[in-house]
Scaffold this motif. Sequence first.
Motif, mmCIF file in Angstrom:
data_model
loop_
_atom_site.group_PDB
_atom_site.id
_atom_site.type_symbol
_atom_site.label_atom_id
_atom_site.label_comp_id
_atom_site.label_asym_id
_atom_site.label_seq_id
_atom_site.Cartn_x
_atom_site.Cartn_y
_atom_site.Cartn_z
ATOM 1 N N THR A 254 0.808 -1.215 0.000
ATOM 2 C CA THR A 254 0.000 0.000 0.000
ATOM 3 C C THR A 254 0.845 1.269 0.000
ATOM 4 O O THR A 254 0.341 2.355 -0.233
ATOM 5 C CB THR A 254 -0.940 -0.001 1.225
ATOM 6 N N SER A 255 2.128 1.139 0.247
ATOM 7 C CA SER A 255 2.960 2.318 0.506
ATOM 8 C C SER A 255 3.358 3.095 -0.741
ATOM 9 O O SER A 255 3.824 4.217 -0.633
ATOM 10 C CB SER A 255 4.231 1.887 1.227
ATOM 11 N N HIS A 256 3.209 2.518 -1.933
ATOM 12 C CA HIS A 256 3.670 3.144 -3.173
ATOM 13 C C HIS A 256 5.184 3.130 -3.308
ATOM 14 O O HIS A 256 5.725 3.568 -4.320
ATOM 15 C CB HIS A 256 3.221 4.618 -3.267
ATOM 16 N N VAL A 257 5.907 2.699 -2.305
ATOM 17 C CA VAL A 257 7.366 2.771 -2.324
ATOM 18 C C VAL A 257 7.966 1.582 -3.063
ATOM 19 O O VAL A 257 8.962 1.713 -3.762
ATOM 20 C CB VAL A 257 7.915 2.847 -0.883
ATOM 21 N N MET A 258 7.374 0.403 -2.908
ATOM 22 C CA MET A 258 7.912 -0.815 -3.503
ATOM 23 C C MET A 258 6.939 -1.430 -4.497
ATOM 24 O O MET A 258 5.722 -1.370 -4.300
ATOM 25 C CB MET A 258 8.201 -1.854 -2.411
ATOM 26 N N ASN A 259 7.481 -2.047 -5.552
ATOM 27 C CA ASN A 259 6.631 -2.837 -6.424
ATOM 28 C C ASN A 259 6.511 -4.250 -5.856
ATOM 29 O O ASN A 259 7.124 -4.570 -4.834
ATOM 30 C CB ASN A 259 7.160 -2.847 -7.865
ATOM 31 N N ILE A 260 5.740 -5.104 -6.509
ATOM 32 C CA ILE A 260 5.450 -6.427 -5.951
ATOM 33 C C ILE A 260 6.719 -7.276 -5.833
ATOM 34 O O ILE A 260 6.916 -7.970 -4.832
ATOM 35 C CB ILE A 260 4.376 -7.141 -6.802
ATOM 36 N N SER A 261 7.591 -7.200 -6.813
ATOM 37 C CA SER A 261 8.843 -7.963 -6.750
ATOM 38 C C SER A 261 9.698 -7.523 -5.577
ATOM 39 O O SER A 261 10.315 -8.346 -4.886
ATOM 40 C CB SER A 261 9.626 -7.800 -8.057
ATOM 41 N N GLU A 262 9.720 -6.215 -5.327
ATOM 42 C CA GLU A 262 10.523 -5.691 -4.217
ATOM 43 C C GLU A 262 9.911 -6.068 -2.869
ATOM 44 O O GLU A 262 10.639 -6.324 -1.907
ATOM 45 C CB GLU A 262 10.654 -4.174 -4.358
ATOM 46 N N VAL A 263 8.572 -6.106 -2.807
ATOM 47 C CA VAL A 263 7.915 -6.554 -1.573
ATOM 48 C C VAL A 263 8.258 -8.013 -1.308
ATOM 49 O O VAL A 263 8.576 -8.402 -0.184
ATOM 50 C CB VAL A 263 6.385 -6.368 -1.668
ATOM 51 N N ALA A 264 8.209 -8.832 -2.354
ATOM 52 C CA ALA A 264 8.560 -10.245 -2.209
ATOM 53 C C ALA A 264 9.986 -10.397 -1.703
ATOM 54 O O ALA A 264 10.267 -11.223 -0.825
ATOM 55 C CB ALA A 264 8.391 -10.961 -3.549
#
Length: 298
Positions: A254-264
Motif C-alpha cells: 500500500t505504501s507506493h514505495v515498492m513494487n510487488i517484486s521488491e515486496v517479495a
Amino acid sequence: MQQELLNKTFSEKNHEEALSLNDGLMAKIHHSSDPHYCSSEPFRVSSYALILITKGKMNLRINFVEHVLNQRDILLIFPHAVYEIKDNSDVSFISIHFNKNYLKTKGIFFNSGEAYRMFQNDPTHKFSLSKEEYTFIYYDMLALHKKLNVPKDTPQIKNIVHNSFLELLYDLFLLKNKQKDPIPFAHDSKTELTNRFLSLVSENFKKEKRVIYYANCLRITPRHLSQVVKQVTDRTAGEVIDEMVIREAKLLLTSHVMNISEVAMELRFSNSSFFGKYFKKQTGITPSEYKLSNNIAV
C-alpha cells in the motif's frame, strides 16, 4: 533508499524522540483547532498509546482499513500498526503514550498472549464507554497528564506518576474484561512459552516463516508449540506467523514505495510468483489486486 523512504513515511521521529526524553511516558491533549494538531500523513510508531475521544468524531485508517471513533470511544494502539487520520475537523481527544522500555523498567509486562487473544477479533482495539465509565477514565487520564507536567525535580514525582499510570491501566483492563466477559486466562508455563514465541516471530517473521524454526529456538517439537499457542491464542503457530507476514505485506504493497517484486524480496520470498501464490492463499486476492484497491499517495 526505498526502505529509508518507507520508514520516513510511516514513522513519527519527533514523537519517538520526545517519548524517550520523557522516560517513555507522555500525555497530550489535542484539539483539531490547534495549528500543530496532528499529521494527516500515514504514520507508524513503536510505542503503545491510548486515545480517548472527548469531543466530536475522528475518521481514521488502521492498517489501511477505515474506522470511525466517536465521543467516549477509547482506542488502544499497539506498536508497528499503521495509522492515518482522515478528518481533522471538530475533534478533541486525550492521548497517553508509553513504550516497551517504560513497561519493562517499571516491572510491567503486557502479556502478549493475553493481548493477542483479547484483541484478535477486534481489529480496531476500540471499545465504547458509558457516561459513567467515560468520566471515570477521563479523570484518570487528566490526572496523569497533570502529574506528568509537574517539575521533574519534585520529590517522589516519578513514583507518583507511575502509580497514576498503573491506576489508569488497570482500570481499563477491568472495563475491557467486563465488556468482553472473557474466558478466564491461565497464567502458567503455556502463557510464558506463547509470549516467547510471539516475541520471536515479531523479530524474525521476514526471514523465517517455518514453525520448525521457532520450535527449535524454543527447544520443543513443532506439534507441541502449535498445541500450546492454539490453547493460548486460538490460533496455531503457523496461523500466527502467516498473520504477521500478511500484515506486513499489506503495509508494503500500500505504501507506493515498492513494487510487488521488491515486496517479495523484502519479505524474503524466493520470487514474486511464490509470494503471489502465498498472498492469494491467505487473502483470497492477488498482490496486484490488493495494491490497486488500497494505494495511499505519499
